[in-house]
Design a protein around this motif. Sequence first.
Motif, PDB file in Angstrom:
ATOM      1  N   VAL B 171       0.848  -1.202   0.000  1.00  0.00           N
ATOM      2  CA  VAL B 171       0.000   0.000   0.000  1.00  0.00           C
ATOM      3  C   VAL B 171       0.882   1.250   0.000  1.00  0.00           C
ATOM      4  O   VAL B 171       1.605   1.519   0.963  1.00  0.00           O
ATOM      5  CB  VAL B 171      -0.936   0.016   1.223  1.00  0.00           C
ATOM      6  CG1 VAL B 171      -1.835   1.244   1.171  1.00  0.00           C
ATOM      7  CG2 VAL B 171      -1.771  -1.250   1.271  1.00  0.00           C
ATOM      8  N   TYR B 172       0.785   1.967  -1.101  1.00  0.00           N
ATOM      9  CA  TYR B 172       1.507   3.242  -1.204  1.00  0.00           C
ATOM     10  C   TYR B 172       0.653   4.386  -0.672  1.00  0.00           C
ATOM     11  O   TYR B 172      -0.579   4.316  -0.653  1.00  0.00           O
ATOM     12  CB  TYR B 172       1.842   3.544  -2.673  1.00  0.00           C
ATOM     13  CG  TYR B 172       2.876   2.641  -3.279  1.00  0.00           C
ATOM     14  CD1 TYR B 172       4.215   2.738  -2.907  1.00  0.00           C
ATOM     15  CD2 TYR B 172       2.525   1.695  -4.241  1.00  0.00           C
ATOM     16  CE1 TYR B 172       5.180   1.905  -3.486  1.00  0.00           C
ATOM     17  CE2 TYR B 172       3.479   0.864  -4.818  1.00  0.00           C
ATOM     18  CZ  TYR B 172       4.801   0.978  -4.431  1.00  0.00           C
ATOM     19  OH  TYR B 172       5.752   0.157  -4.993  1.00  0.00           O
ATOM     20  N   GLY B 173       1.321   5.435  -0.275  1.00  0.00           N
ATOM     21  CA  GLY B 173       0.667   6.693   0.020  1.00  0.00           C
ATOM     22  C   GLY B 173       1.408   7.801  -0.702  1.00  0.00           C
ATOM     23  O   GLY B 173       2.590   7.647  -1.024  1.00  0.00           O
ATOM     24  N   VAL B 174       0.713   8.865  -0.981  1.00  0.00           N
ATOM     25  CA  VAL B 174       1.380  10.039  -1.567  1.00  0.00           C
ATOM     26  C   VAL B 174       1.022  11.222  -0.696  1.00  0.00           C
ATOM     27  O   VAL B 174      -0.132  11.658  -0.651  1.00  0.00           O
ATOM     28  CB  VAL B 174       0.931  10.280  -3.020  1.00  0.00           C
ATOM     29  CG1 VAL B 174       1.607  11.535  -3.558  1.00  0.00           C
ATOM     30  CG2 VAL B 174       1.279   9.066  -3.890  1.00  0.00           C
ATOM     31  N   ARG B 175       1.996  11.682   0.054  1.00  0.00           N
ATOM     32  CA  ARG B 175       1.695  12.711   1.052  1.00  0.00           C
ATOM     33  C   ARG B 175       2.307  14.045   0.659  1.00  0.00           C
ATOM     34  O   ARG B 175       3.336  14.106  -0.019  1.00  0.00           O
ATOM     35  CB  ARG B 175       2.188  12.282   2.435  1.00  0.00           C
ATOM     36  CG  ARG B 175       3.663  12.087   2.520  1.00  0.00           C
ATOM     37  CD  ARG B 175       4.131  11.677   3.907  1.00  0.00           C
ATOM     38  NE  ARG B 175       5.575  11.510   3.907  1.00  0.00           N
ATOM     39  CZ  ARG B 175       6.313  11.285   4.984  1.00  0.00           C
ATOM     40  NH1 ARG B 175       5.736  11.161   6.174  1.00  0.00           N
ATOM     41  NH2 ARG B 175       7.621  11.162   4.900  1.00  0.00           N
ATOM     42  N   ALA B 176       1.644  15.065   1.132  1.00  0.00           N
ATOM     43  CA  ALA B 176       2.171  16.422   1.011  1.00  0.00           C
ATOM     44  C   ALA B 176       2.001  17.042   2.389  1.00  0.00           C
ATOM     45  O   ALA B 176       0.972  17.642   2.704  1.00  0.00           O
ATOM     46  CB  ALA B 176       1.416  17.195  -0.039  1.00  0.00           C
ATOM     47  N   ASP B 182       6.263  13.194  -0.925  1.00  0.00           N
ATOM     48  CA  ASP B 182       6.936  11.925  -1.226  1.00  0.00           C
ATOM     49  C   ASP B 182       5.938  10.785  -1.245  1.00  0.00           C
ATOM     50  O   ASP B 182       4.743  10.966  -1.006  1.00  0.00           O
ATOM     51  CB  ASP B 182       8.075  11.658  -0.235  1.00  0.00           C
ATOM     52  CG  ASP B 182       7.610  11.578   1.207  1.00  0.00           C
ATOM     53  OD1 ASP B 182       6.397  11.742   1.439  1.00  0.00           O
ATOM     54  OD2 ASP B 182       8.432  11.328   2.100  1.00  0.00           O
ATOM     55  N   VAL B 183       6.457   9.630  -1.560  1.00  0.00           N
ATOM     56  CA  VAL B 183       5.648   8.421  -1.632  1.00  0.00           C
ATOM     57  C   VAL B 183       5.985   7.554  -0.421  1.00  0.00           C
ATOM     58  O   VAL B 183       7.173   7.314  -0.142  1.00  0.00           O
ATOM     59  CB  VAL B 183       5.923   7.652  -2.942  1.00  0.00           C
ATOM     60  CG1 VAL B 183       5.095   6.366  -2.992  1.00  0.00           C
ATOM     61  CG2 VAL B 183       5.614   8.538  -4.144  1.00  0.00           C
ATOM     62  N   THR B 184       4.962   7.127   0.290  1.00  0.00           N
ATOM     63  CA  THR B 184       5.175   6.263   1.449  1.00  0.00           C
ATOM     64  C   THR B 184       4.770   4.827   1.093  1.00  0.00           C
ATOM     65  O   THR B 184       4.014   4.583   0.152  1.00  0.00           O
ATOM     66  CB  THR B 184       4.338   6.721   2.660  1.00  0.00           C
ATOM     67  OG1 THR B 184       2.949   6.560   2.364  1.00  0.00           O
ATOM     68  CG2 THR B 184       4.627   8.170   3.013  1.00  0.00           C
ATOM     69  N   LEU B 185       5.296   3.902   1.861  1.00  0.00           N
ATOM     70  CA  LEU B 185       4.936   2.487   1.693  1.00  0.00           C
ATOM     71  C   LEU B 185       4.770   1.889   3.081  1.00  0.00           C
ATOM     72  O   LEU B 185       5.662   2.010   3.939  1.00  0.00           O
ATOM     73  CB  LEU B 185       6.035   1.738   0.927  1.00  0.00           C
ATOM     74  CG  LEU B 185       5.820   0.246   0.732  1.00  0.00           C
ATOM     75  CD1 LEU B 185       4.593  -0.029  -0.142  1.00  0.00           C
ATOM     76  CD2 LEU B 185       7.062  -0.407   0.120  1.00  0.00           C
ATOM     77  N   GLY B 232       5.353  -0.036  10.536  1.00  0.00           N
ATOM     78  CA  GLY B 232       5.317   1.394  10.258  1.00  0.00           C
ATOM     79  C   GLY B 232       5.333   1.654   8.753  1.00  0.00           C
ATOM     80  O   GLY B 232       4.922   0.814   7.959  1.00  0.00           O
ATOM     81  N   SER B 233       5.814   2.820   8.386  1.00  0.00           N
ATOM     82  CA  SER B 233       5.878   3.192   6.977  1.00  0.00           C
ATOM     83  C   SER B 233       7.260   3.753   6.653  1.00  0.00           C
ATOM     84  O   SER B 233       7.974   4.217   7.548  1.00  0.00           O
ATOM     85  CB  SER B 233       4.830   4.268   6.652  1.00  0.00           C
ATOM     86  OG  SER B 233       3.532   3.738   6.760  1.00  0.00           O
ATOM     87  N   ALA B 234       7.576   3.705   5.379  1.00  0.00           N
ATOM     88  CA  ALA B 234       8.848   4.276   4.929  1.00  0.00           C
ATOM     89  C   ALA B 234       8.586   5.212   3.760  1.00  0.00           C
ATOM     90  O   ALA B 234       7.634   5.043   3.013  1.00  0.00           O
ATOM     91  CB  ALA B 234       9.792   3.161   4.496  1.00  0.00           C
ATOM     92  N   SER B 235       9.456   6.195   3.623  1.00  0.00           N
ATOM     93  CA  SER B 235       9.423   7.049   2.436  1.00  0.00           C
ATOM     94  C   SER B 235      10.218   6.336   1.352  1.00  0.00           C
ATOM     95  O   SER B 235      11.394   6.005   1.539  1.00  0.00           O
ATOM     96  CB  SER B 235      10.044   8.414   2.764  1.00  0.00           C
ATOM     97  OG  SER B 235      10.097   9.187   1.594  1.00  0.00           O
ATOM     98  N   VAL B 236       9.572   6.084   0.197  1.00  0.00           N
ATOM     99  CA  VAL B 236      10.234   5.274  -0.835  1.00  0.00           C
ATOM    100  C   VAL B 236      10.414   6.031  -2.160  1.00  0.00           C
ATOM    101  O   VAL B 236      10.864   5.455  -3.139  1.00  0.00           O
ATOM    102  CB  VAL B 236       9.448   3.962  -1.085  1.00  0.00           C
ATOM    103  CG1 VAL B 236       9.487   3.077   0.143  1.00  0.00           C
ATOM    104  CG2 VAL B 236       8.011   4.248  -1.516  1.00  0.00           C
ATOM    105  N   GLY B 237      10.043   7.280  -2.171  1.00  0.00           N
ATOM    106  CA  GLY B 237      10.241   7.975  -3.434  1.00  0.00           C
ATOM    107  C   GLY B 237       9.713   9.380  -3.385  1.00  0.00           C
ATOM    108  O   GLY B 237       9.100   9.799  -2.419  1.00  0.00           O
TER     109      GLY B 237
END
Lengths: 226, 237
Positions: B171-176, B182-185, B232-237
């Motif tokens: 599951v990706y996220g795109v946060r601002a 960035d893109v989270t995973l 948790g989540s990581a920033s992947v892009g």
Amino acid sequence: MSTRVGQEILVLRFEPPAELEQLISDPAVPRTGPAVLLVADCIDLDRWRAEPLEPQQAGWTEIALGYHCEARGEPATAFHFPFLLLSGSRGDNGMGLADVELTRFHAACPDFDGPAAGRRVEATARTFAGAPLAEVEATLERAAPGELPAGLLRWVNRVSYPDVTQPGALLDAGLWLVPAQDCEVADEWVGRGSATLGAAIGWSGVVEGEAWHYGTVFTLDAVEAL
Amino acid sequence: MSGGTKTPAPAPGFAAPTVGETLLACVCDLEPGRVAALLPPQLEAAGDQAFIYIVWATLNADFFPVRGRSFVEANIALPCLGPRGEGTWFARAYFPAKDFVRHAYLSGWGGMEAQVEVGRVPHAVQRWVWPPQHAVGGWVARGGRREIELAVTATEPVELETTPLRRFSTVYGVRAVAGRQDVTLELHPEERIVRALRGSADLRLAGDAAELLGPHTVRDGYLLELGIVLGGSASVG
């Protein structure tokens, strides 16, 4: 009307302090054994099957404070108004209302393989206004198949309704015997536990005793007036 | 000032919480280009489909208060390609609790507060009735109006890899957030599928959910049970 019910139950059996015993006892139903604090996660299996898009009508939780007794010469457990409290879906049956939550298990959890020695089970209950009713915790010690104390699935209820025309008065619908029929029980575990009862239940303090955790399915059909 | 009590932090090496989840899911075909139009620009469409989930879950974590251990949620997930390959993005992530909605927002999903109901069966009762041989359902409502109703009848075991849901748990996220884009995973150090069943689905959409997806064709329904070690989540892009 017959209903098939499933319940996951945590029971604490304890010797009640005198004030608490006086509070919860009904003179017409003498106590013959320990006090019983029951917390249950419940489902109406017939409704769950028949109305898949109305799941909120099939599930409820409950908490009840009562005591071992006899009814028609057989062991039973007495839970009287206002010490039998349901979370809502059946709350119009002359019972109290409470917001009850308990430890829920999920078989898919990577480190969960069912009830086990040392596993903690907890429950918390409050009124819908937020007043504390009970905090319950128990630690399972051993599997106890077939050892469930008699009478825990046969209930005596004094059913009452608050009388809105006379604040503080009750409309008494009498005593009822409610047996669990075609009952199946599994995963019985016994351990030790305690409960902190809150002011909203009418007596504050801590009680300790024997804890039981089990699953059951049964049919609720005929209830008998006592 | 004295008399305060510091809340103890989890000890080093404290085990990560685990969660068990049961998903009622269905796959819908959307109009060509719909997914690409809905995805944030950081993600690329991986099909013209949407996945609808209604979930009940339990955290197996004694250090959480009892009331915080069980939760429900619902999602409208879109298949996408992200920095770590194929996955999904939650165009809608419905939660009945405000703190979970906030988590959705911070994760870069379309978080929405909603009432979510699902036909959960107590664990100790499942030995008699689970897996179900009949429809199990749930719904999502906002402002008192039901926007998603889903009932799934799933009885056929299926290899998840052979289905459109093969990457449903990536599951990706795109946060601002705070000037950061960035893109989270979501990270799952351990994950296991305990049960995957396929069958039919009855889906009704209304309101925002219907407008979001537009014309659609309901395909298969699924019942999935899985266990996750939360990482948790990581920033992947």
